[in-house]
Write a protein that holds these residues in place. Structure first.
Motif, PDB file in Angstrom:
ATOM      1  N   ALA A 141       0.807  -1.222   0.000  1.00  0.00           N
ATOM      2  CA  ALA A 141       0.000   0.000   0.000  1.00  0.00           C
ATOM      3  C   ALA A 141       0.835   1.265   0.000  1.00  0.00           C
ATOM      4  O   ALA A 141       0.391   2.306  -0.503  1.00  0.00           O
ATOM      5  CB  ALA A 141      -0.915  -0.003   1.232  1.00  0.00           C
ATOM      6  N   ASP A 197      -5.193  -6.964  -2.974  1.00  0.00           N
ATOM      7  CA  ASP A 197      -6.389  -6.136  -3.100  1.00  0.00           C
ATOM      8  C   ASP A 197      -6.312  -5.044  -2.036  1.00  0.00           C
ATOM      9  O   ASP A 197      -6.499  -5.318  -0.848  1.00  0.00           O
ATOM     10  CB  ASP A 197      -7.646  -6.976  -2.902  1.00  0.00           C
ATOM     11  CG  ASP A 197      -8.922  -6.171  -3.097  1.00  0.00           C
ATOM     12  OD1 ASP A 197      -8.840  -4.926  -3.188  1.00  0.00           O
ATOM     13  OD2 ASP A 197     -10.010  -6.781  -3.152  1.00  0.00           O
ATOM     14  N   PRO A 198      -6.044  -3.798  -2.423  1.00  0.00           N
ATOM     15  CA  PRO A 198      -5.859  -2.742  -1.425  1.00  0.00           C
ATOM     16  C   PRO A 198      -7.118  -2.403  -0.645  1.00  0.00           C
ATOM     17  O   PRO A 198      -7.038  -1.779   0.415  1.00  0.00           O
ATOM     18  CB  PRO A 198      -5.397  -1.547  -2.265  1.00  0.00           C
ATOM     19  CG  PRO A 198      -5.902  -1.822  -3.642  1.00  0.00           C
ATOM     20  CD  PRO A 198      -5.872  -3.307  -3.800  1.00  0.00           C
ATOM     21  N   ASP A 199      -8.287  -2.808  -1.153  1.00  0.00           N
ATOM     22  CA  ASP A 199      -9.543  -2.481  -0.474  1.00  0.00           C
ATOM     23  C   ASP A 199     -10.035  -3.598   0.440  1.00  0.00           C
ATOM     24  O   ASP A 199     -11.027  -3.421   1.146  1.00  0.00           O
ATOM     25  CB  ASP A 199     -10.627  -2.173  -1.510  1.00  0.00           C
ATOM     26  CG  ASP A 199     -10.261  -0.990  -2.388  1.00  0.00           C
ATOM     27  OD1 ASP A 199      -9.720  -0.008  -1.858  1.00  0.00           O
ATOM     28  OD2 ASP A 199     -10.519  -1.056  -3.608  1.00  0.00           O
ATOM     29  N   ALA A 200      -9.342  -4.729   0.441  1.00  0.00           N
ATOM     30  CA  ALA A 200      -9.852  -5.901   1.159  1.00  0.00           C
ATOM     31  C   ALA A 200      -9.303  -6.060   2.565  1.00  0.00           C
ATOM     32  O   ALA A 200      -9.845  -6.842   3.353  1.00  0.00           O
ATOM     33  CB  ALA A 200      -9.562  -7.167   0.355  1.00  0.00           C
ATOM     34  N   GLY A 201      -8.242  -5.338   2.895  1.00  0.00           N
ATOM     35  CA  GLY A 201      -7.668  -5.471   4.228  1.00  0.00           C
ATOM     36  C   GLY A 201      -6.994  -6.816   4.430  1.00  0.00           C
ATOM     37  O   GLY A 201      -6.960  -7.665   3.528  1.00  0.00           O
TER      38      GLY A 201
END
Length: 649
Positions: free
Chosen positions: A524, A542-546
């Motif tokens: 990130a 996936d930067p939005d998945a945590g």
């Protein structure tokens, strides 16, 4: 010979002060008519990259006065920051990343490109002088600071600073090379998630604007495009497993010219690298690696003739009339600038190594060792290392005492151990340490299959290999199994932290230099060049998945396994590091503090990724030695006056 002393406490003239005294990291070489130029990064000048000129009469002088610093931050690792033509020097100044020009006879550089809106946000690399000015790779950063908003292009820059975009669209570009008559252009390009050693393409644009992909793509990497005077385009490609020499004649097909069964090229972390050169008479001089060392050979009638030289590594190979100029080194010699006439094989040292004033008996000579490791589905069941035994002509160890081991993990992880005299290695061996510089799977120099064995397995195969190396050396009675440490920088720092958290019980101390603790945070936060590197090494991110949506990254992050961390650890970090930000070091230090594990932490202001300033190089070396002395219980030589590094619990 003095009385026996415990390993680690041996007095030695190879101090941290000697390591940095008048030291210089030699870089690119350029030929400008009768003059030769090269770069030197000097720790005692704050890490300044100086350009040195050797005139035809042999006079050597700095060609770029202080405080100018020819260093680019394109890809953060730089390279190709300068070029010289007709006596005019063009360079990227590190402080503001603007292009400057230094005309012959002047000592005052003048700015070429304007001050960018974002400070340091318009950067140039891979400079090539042309009659109209320069061709260059330009990297433009946006106000957002986001890696996704960085734009990389090939541009033409005129002396007045105006520019035209020649290539735009790919995520990355490199190696702009105009044809001999200037009508055509060749370059390299690649896109996320690939790195240049994964899938770089060589593209050719003809005079009418038609573009053709000459070679490269998925599963194939191309490097170093070079034009011959007859319009033949030469390049290196790894489609045969190793980077081999190819050519494409005008209107002809791509031809494999030479496969020596070993890599000619290396990973393109830096711009401006060169491993072969075309001589005016049509012969080609090239360097290639075998079993931990290089050969320099001249290609004659389709066959390589190896040159008999005492040096074992060759970088920045550049034609100079009937000869080549390069940076060369060996286990017994720090790097030099070398000129070799390929007809007579008479070497001439143009820039000698430092006068260390030491008997060669102080230097440990590495042994290339191959050892068994876990196959783990890679199809490869062995790995390699350069092993340096403890060496000191004036001291012996107490009878029966085995030396401590330092397992060194190089960065990259697409890097390699290099058998060149390095005083930072001799700093340890002359004190009684055994040093093993490991070429774990993923390293270069053993072909693409060995390099690709780390794909999807970073944090697994590399750990298998560094642990296998340590156990191999301990099992053969060469080192003390109770005093084995692991150390590394950047990617090597990650493997160090992973070994201590995910494979505890093997090493009893460690040192992480700007190492990665959290793979998710790295994906990130890091810069554009490496922002998708983990897609291949670990898994797509996936930067939005945590963390829950990126389970492989979470599983292989040392920070998520600190419950097992009970090994004393020293941590060293540059405060301005944009590749592995300080937050990575601070996260692991916080975990050490919370658990009460002995640790040391040194944060260096003004340093980026890797330490360049003399005082910081010294502090890191002496601090790490002091840390091991406190952990393992040996005394430091009193004469050096090394102050104990604070060890917190």
């Amino acid at each position: 010979m003095s009385s026996p002393l415990p390993h680690g406490s041996w007095p030695t003239p190879i101090t941290s002060e000697l390591v940095v005294r008048t030291a210089a990291r030699l870089g690119e070489v350029a030929v400008d008519g009768p003059d030769l130029w090269w770069s030197e990064s000097r720790p005692d000048e704050g890490g300044r990259s100086v350009l040195v000129r050797r005139a035809a009469d042999g006079t050597v002088a700095d060609g770029l006065p202080a405080p100018w610093n020819a260093r680019t931050r394109v890809h953060e690792y730089g390279g190709g920051a300068w070029t010289v033509s007709g006596g005019t020097l063009w360079f990227t100044e590190f402080s503001d990343q603007r292009l400057y020009r230094l005309d012959a006879g002047s000592d005052v550089p003048v700015p070429v490109t304007p001050e960018p809106a974002v400070p340091g946000g318009v950067r140039h690399a891979d400079l090539v002088a042309t009659p109209e000015g320069l061709l260059a790779v330009r990297e433009t950063h946006a106000d957002s600071g986001a890696a996704a908003d960085v734009v990389n292009e090939i541009v033409r820059v005129r002396p007045d600073g105006s520019s035209d975009v020649l290539v735009s669209g790919p995520d990355f570009v490199a190696g702009p090379r105009p044809s001999p008559d200037g009508s055509a252009l060749a370059w390299l390009q690649w896109d996320h998630p690939h790195m240049p050693w994964d899938a770089a393409q060589l593209v050719f644009r003809s005079a009418d604007g038609t573009e053709t992909v000459v070679a490269g793509g998925p599963g194939e990497s191309v490097v170093q495009p070079t034009w011959a005077p007859d319009g033949t385009l030469w390049f290196l490609c790894d489609r045969t497993d190793v980077w081999s020499l190819y050519r494409k004649r005008p209107h002809g097909e791509v031809e494999l010219v030479l496969d020596v069964g070993a890599d000619i090229a290396g990973p393109q972390w830096l711009f401006g690298q060169s491993r072969y050169a075309l001589l005016p008479d049509g012969r080609i001089v090239l360097a290639y690696g075998r079993a931990g060392s290089d050969r320099l050979a001249v290609l004659e009638d389709g066959e390589p003739r190896e040159l008999e030289l005492s040096w074992g590594t060759f970088r920045y190979v550049t034609a100079h009339g009937p000869a080549v100029v390069c940076v060369a080194g060996s286990p017994g010699s720090e790097p030099v600038v070398l000129r070799v006439d390929v007809g007579s094989t008479e070497p001439e040292i143009l820039r000698p190594a430092r006068r260390l004033g030491l008997d060669p008996a102080w230097f440990s000579t590495p042994e290339h060792v191959t050892f068994p490791t876990e196959d783990a589905g890679t199809g490869i069941g062995e790995a390699h290392a350069l092993v340096y035994p403890p060496t000191n002509p004036e001291v012996t160890a107490p009878e029966g005492e085995l030396p401590p081991l330092l397992v060194v993990v190089h960065g990259g992880p697409t890097g390699a151990a290099v058998p060149v005299l390095d005083l930072e290695v001799q700093y340890w061996t002359s004190r009684g340490f055994c040093v093993a510089d490991v070429d774990y799977r993923g390293s270069v120099g053993y072909g693409r299959r060995y390099r690709d064995a780390l794909q999807g397995r970073w944090g697994v195969a590399d750990l298998d290999d560094v642990i296998a190396c340590a156990r191999f050396l301990a099992g053969s009675g060469r080192v003390d199994a109770a005093r084995m440490a692991i150390r590394g920088g950047s990617a090597g720092g990650y493997t160090t932290l992973a070994a201590l958290t995910m494979r505890p019980g093997v090493f009893t101390a460690g040192a992480s230099h700007f190492g990665v603790a959290d793979l998710g945070a790295l994906a990130a936060e890091t810069h554009k060049f490496e922002s998708r590197y983990l897609d291949g090494l670990v898994a797509p991110y996936d930067p939005d998945a945590g963390p829950a949506g990126n389970p492989v990254h979470a599983e292989r992050s040392p920070i998520n396994h600190v419950e097992a961390l009970d090994t004393p650890l020293a941590v060293f970090q540059g405060e301005e590091d944009a590749v592995v930000p300080p937050s990575q070091a601070e996260a692991i230090v916080a975990a050490l503090r919370a658990k009460g594990v002995p640790h040391a932490y040194l944060l260096f202001p003004g340093e980026q990724h890797g330490f360049r300033k003399a005082e910081n190089i010294r502090a890191a070396l002496d601090g790490e030695l002091s840390f091991y002395a406190q952990v393992w219980g040996f005394d430091l030589p009193a004469a050096e006056g090394i102050a104990p590094v604070p060890v917190h619990r």
